[in-house]
Design an enzyme around this catalytic site. Structure first.
Site, PDB file in Angstrom:
ATOM      1  N   GLU A   8      -2.572 -14.553   3.137  1.00 20.12           N
ATOM      2  CA  GLU A   8      -1.203 -14.440   3.646  1.00 20.12           C
ATOM      3  C   GLU A   8      -0.652 -15.829   3.955  1.00 20.12           C
ATOM      4  O   GLU A   8      -1.397 -16.807   4.050  1.00 20.12           O
ATOM      5  CB  GLU A   8      -1.204 -13.593   4.925  1.00 20.12           C
ATOM      6  CG  GLU A   8      -1.757 -12.185   4.756  1.00 20.12           C
ATOM      7  CD  GLU A   8      -0.815 -11.267   4.002  1.00 20.12           C
ATOM      8  OE1 GLU A   8       0.375 -11.631   3.861  1.00 20.12           O
ATOM      9  OE2 GLU A   8      -1.271 -10.208   3.545  1.00 20.12           O
TER      10      GLU A   8
ATOM     11  N   VAL B 226       0.828  -1.204   0.000  1.00 17.79           N
ATOM     12  CA  VAL B 226       0.000   0.000   0.000  1.00 17.79           C
ATOM     13  C   VAL B 226       0.861   1.252   0.000  1.00 17.79           C
ATOM     14  O   VAL B 226       0.635   2.186  -0.787  1.00 17.79           O
ATOM     15  CB  VAL B 226      -0.956   0.007   1.205  1.00 17.79           C
ATOM     16  CG1 VAL B 226      -1.747   1.316   1.254  1.00 17.79           C
ATOM     17  CG2 VAL B 226      -1.912  -1.176   1.141  1.00 17.79           C
TER      18      VAL B 226
ATOM     19  N   GLY C  79      -2.179 -15.102  -3.996  1.00 20.01           N
ATOM     20  CA  GLY C  79      -1.829 -13.920  -3.222  1.00 20.01           C
ATOM     21  C   GLY C  79      -2.976 -13.290  -2.470  1.00 20.01           C
ATOM     22  O   GLY C  79      -2.812 -12.226  -1.857  1.00 20.01           O
TER      23      GLY C  79
ATOM     24  N   LYS D 294     -13.149  -4.572  11.490  1.00 23.71           N
ATOM     25  CA  LYS D 294     -13.907  -3.694  10.596  1.00 23.71           C
ATOM     26  C   LYS D 294     -15.343  -3.522  11.088  1.00 23.71           C
ATOM     27  O   LYS D 294     -15.911  -2.424  11.008  1.00 23.71           O
ATOM     28  CB  LYS D 294     -13.885  -4.262   9.185  1.00 23.71           C
ATOM     29  CG  LYS D 294     -12.492  -4.281   8.567  1.00 23.71           C
ATOM     30  CD  LYS D 294     -12.450  -5.067   7.272  1.00 23.71           C
ATOM     31  CE  LYS D 294     -11.047  -5.113   6.685  1.00 23.71           C
ATOM     32  NZ  LYS D 294     -10.950  -5.964   5.476  1.00 23.71           N
TER      33      LYS D 294
ATOM     34  N   ARG E  40      11.319  -0.289   7.838  1.00 25.75           N
ATOM     35  CA  ARG E  40      12.088  -1.102   8.795  1.00 25.75           C
ATOM     36  C   ARG E  40      13.485  -1.421   8.276  1.00 25.75           C
ATOM     37  O   ARG E  40      14.438  -1.455   9.042  1.00 25.75           O
ATOM     38  CB  ARG E  40      11.328  -2.394   9.099  1.00 25.75           C
ATOM     39  CG  ARG E  40      10.211  -2.204  10.099  1.00 25.75           C
ATOM     40  CD  ARG E  40       9.551  -3.514  10.471  1.00 25.75           C
ATOM     41  NE  ARG E  40       8.713  -4.034   9.382  1.00 25.75           N
ATOM     42  CZ  ARG E  40       7.953  -5.104   9.487  1.00 25.75           C
ATOM     43  NH1 ARG E  40       7.912  -5.785  10.616  1.00 25.75           N
ATOM     44  NH2 ARG E  40       7.212  -5.511   8.472  1.00 25.75           N
ATOM     45  N   ARG E  41      13.600  -1.645   6.967  1.00 26.90           N
ATOM     46  CA  ARG E  41      14.901  -1.977   6.369  1.00 26.90           C
ATOM     47  C   ARG E  41      15.172  -1.015   5.231  1.00 26.90           C
ATOM     48  O   ARG E  41      14.443  -1.005   4.225  1.00 26.90           O
ATOM     49  CB  ARG E  41      14.912  -3.425   5.880  1.00 26.90           C
ATOM     50  CG  ARG E  41      14.927  -4.431   7.030  1.00 26.90           C
ATOM     51  CD  ARG E  41      14.882  -5.862   6.531  1.00 26.90           C
ATOM     52  NE  ARG E  41      13.566  -6.210   6.024  1.00 26.90           N
ATOM     53  CZ  ARG E  41      12.553  -6.614   6.803  1.00 26.90           C
ATOM     54  NH1 ARG E  41      12.730  -6.724   8.113  1.00 26.90           N
ATOM     55  NH2 ARG E  41      11.376  -6.908   6.281  1.00 26.90           N
TER      56      ARG E  41
ATOM     57  N   GLY F 192      -5.801  -4.764  -1.575  1.00 29.24           N
ATOM     58  CA  GLY F 192      -4.845  -4.577  -2.663  1.00 29.24           C
ATOM     59  C   GLY F 192      -4.193  -3.225  -2.579  1.00 29.24           C
ATOM     60  O   GLY F 192      -4.736  -2.271  -2.004  1.00 29.24           O
TER      61      GLY F 192
END
Length: 430
Positions: free
Chosen positions: A189, A14, A186, A204, A45-46, A306
């Site tokens: 997960e 996203v 996909g 939600k 994070r990386r 998505g």
């Protein structure tokens, strides 16, 4: 006019789409907002991963310092989870930045505190992307229907489970096979627990119920059942009833005999008739059905997840928040004036589809029917099919409380002639 500066927390699927659209559509966004917007920093994070289209100098691993910068006007949070997202959002508020978030888990758990902090700081908290991806839903409930009375919100708000159930219905696949295909494509997960066990949909549902009924509802208030126990036999039984099985989020207002109003919020698989609009929501799509006093029945439909669809919702919020910044105002905050009680699942009234494995001999049906009657659960239809000394007995009830049905099933399990309770599924949407 000054340039509005935006900090982006998270650069996954996203976040990458948000950054791309902010860059490629910069001129259009500026025209819609009334001032240029600039991506001033991206917290990850990386730092050493390739991120095409995002200049290296914008990348930082120090999210805490990024949100503390005094020149940041808006923080977009798409990292998910409770911490460090909560601390970073609160810090952004403290430093005068408005926040656009897609974090359903955090908002469902701690939305009241976040709204309070935003109001105290005089900034915005927008989160259209937290529920149903690109589908405009939060804003219609919060603004378009602000003058109406919403009585029910019924929807498919998790694309992964809808894909799995749709495959089971259309191909005859079992749950494991359908999950495997969802993972390969996909949609699911590597760890699908949040989706298939209903946690995602419950978060939600809490957000939707809170907005629709102007009351504080958290994920803990939402009854939750996932789809892992749904079998091919359940799908076949639904077909025999001209129905399909969907994982539904259901938020309802109810009025007691004395006029007292309360609400319920629940997530569970249910059979709905093919004539209902939600029955035809296929694949990984989402759809939400809203019933209000004056507006009547409304339906919102589209891709619920998505990168691009969710980024669309994020950027819609970004435009709104930036406009508020320029105008020196804030948008709608929390509306919890009604403070309606959230009832337990025991009080919910609906119909049920109960499948029993019983001994195939005289008197069993009468014995089962007696148990239903003793607990005040009226039977609508019964279907029995024998098989080598045993039988499958399917009972569909009239409307009854969940507590009455639970007591009925508990007693049925004690009967010698009942080999087992194969499944229990609620019947909705009629």
């Amino acid at each position: 006019m000054r340039t509005l500066k935006v900090a982006l927390l998270g650069c996954g699927v996203v976040g990458t789409e948000v950054a791309r659209i902010m860059t490629t559509d910069a001129a259009d966004l500026a025209a819609r907002i009334g001032a240029p917007v600039e991506l001033a920093g991206v917290a990850v994070r990386r730092a050493n991963r390739p991120r095409p289209g995002i200049p290296d100098h914008l990348i930082t691993t120090d999210a805490a310092e990024l949100v503390k910068r005094g020149d940041i006007d808006v923080v977009i949070e798409v990292i998910g989870g409770i911490e460090p997202a909560r601390s970073l959002i609160l810090s952004a508020f403290d430093n005068g930045a408005s926040v656009v978030s897609a974090n359903k888990a955090l908002l469902a758990a701690d939305g009241a505190a976040l709204h309070g902090a935003a109001a105290k700081a005089g900034v915005d908290l927008y989160y259209e992307a937290a529920v149903a991806g690109a589908i405009p839903l939060i804003r219609p409930l919060r603004e378009s229907l602000a003058g109406d009375k919403v009585n029910r919100v019924l929807g498919i708000v998790n694309g992964t489970t809808n894909f799995i159930l749709d495959k089971m219905d259309s191909t005859g696949a079992g749950y494991s096979e359908a999950l495997e295909e969802a993972t390969a494509l996909g949609y699911a997960e590597a760890d699908p627990t949040a989706d298939v066990e209903g946690f995602d949909a419950a978060a939600k549902a809490a957000i939707l119920a809170g907005i629709a009924f102007h009351s504080r509802v958290t994920a803990e208030n939402v009854f939750r059942e996932g789809i892992t126990e749904v079998t091919a036999a359940d799908i076949a039984s639904a077909k025999a009833m001209n129905s399909v099985v969907k994982l539904l989020a259901i938020c309802e207002r109810s009025t007691a005999a004395d006029g007292t109003e309360s609400v319920t919020a629940r997530v569970h698989p249910a059979m709905i008739p093919l004539t209902h609009p939600l029955a035809n929501v296929r694949g990984a799509y989402n759809a939400v059905f809203v019933e209000a006093d004056a507006a009547g029945q409304l339906m919102f439909y589209g891709p619920g997840a998505g990168g691009a669809p969710t980024a669309s919702a994020v950027l819609g919020d970004l435009v709104a928040v930036c406009r508020n910044k320029l105008g020196g105002a804030t948008g709608p905050g929390e509306s919890a004036y009604a403070q309606l009680t959230v009832n337990p699942m025991d009080d919910v009234v609906t119909r049920y589809h109960v499948s029993l494995d019983v001994a195939d001999k005289a008197g069993v049906l009468a014995q089962v029917a007696t148990v239903f009657a003793e607990h005040g659960v009226s039977i609508d239809t019964v279907r029995q099919q024998g098989r080598e000394g045993d039988a499958s007995l399917v009972v569909v009830t009239h409307r009854a409380t969940d507590a009455a049905l639970s007591a009925t099933v508990s007693e049925l399990r004690t009967l010698d002639n009942v080999r087992g309770v194969a499944s229990i599924m609620r019947v909705e949407g009629e």
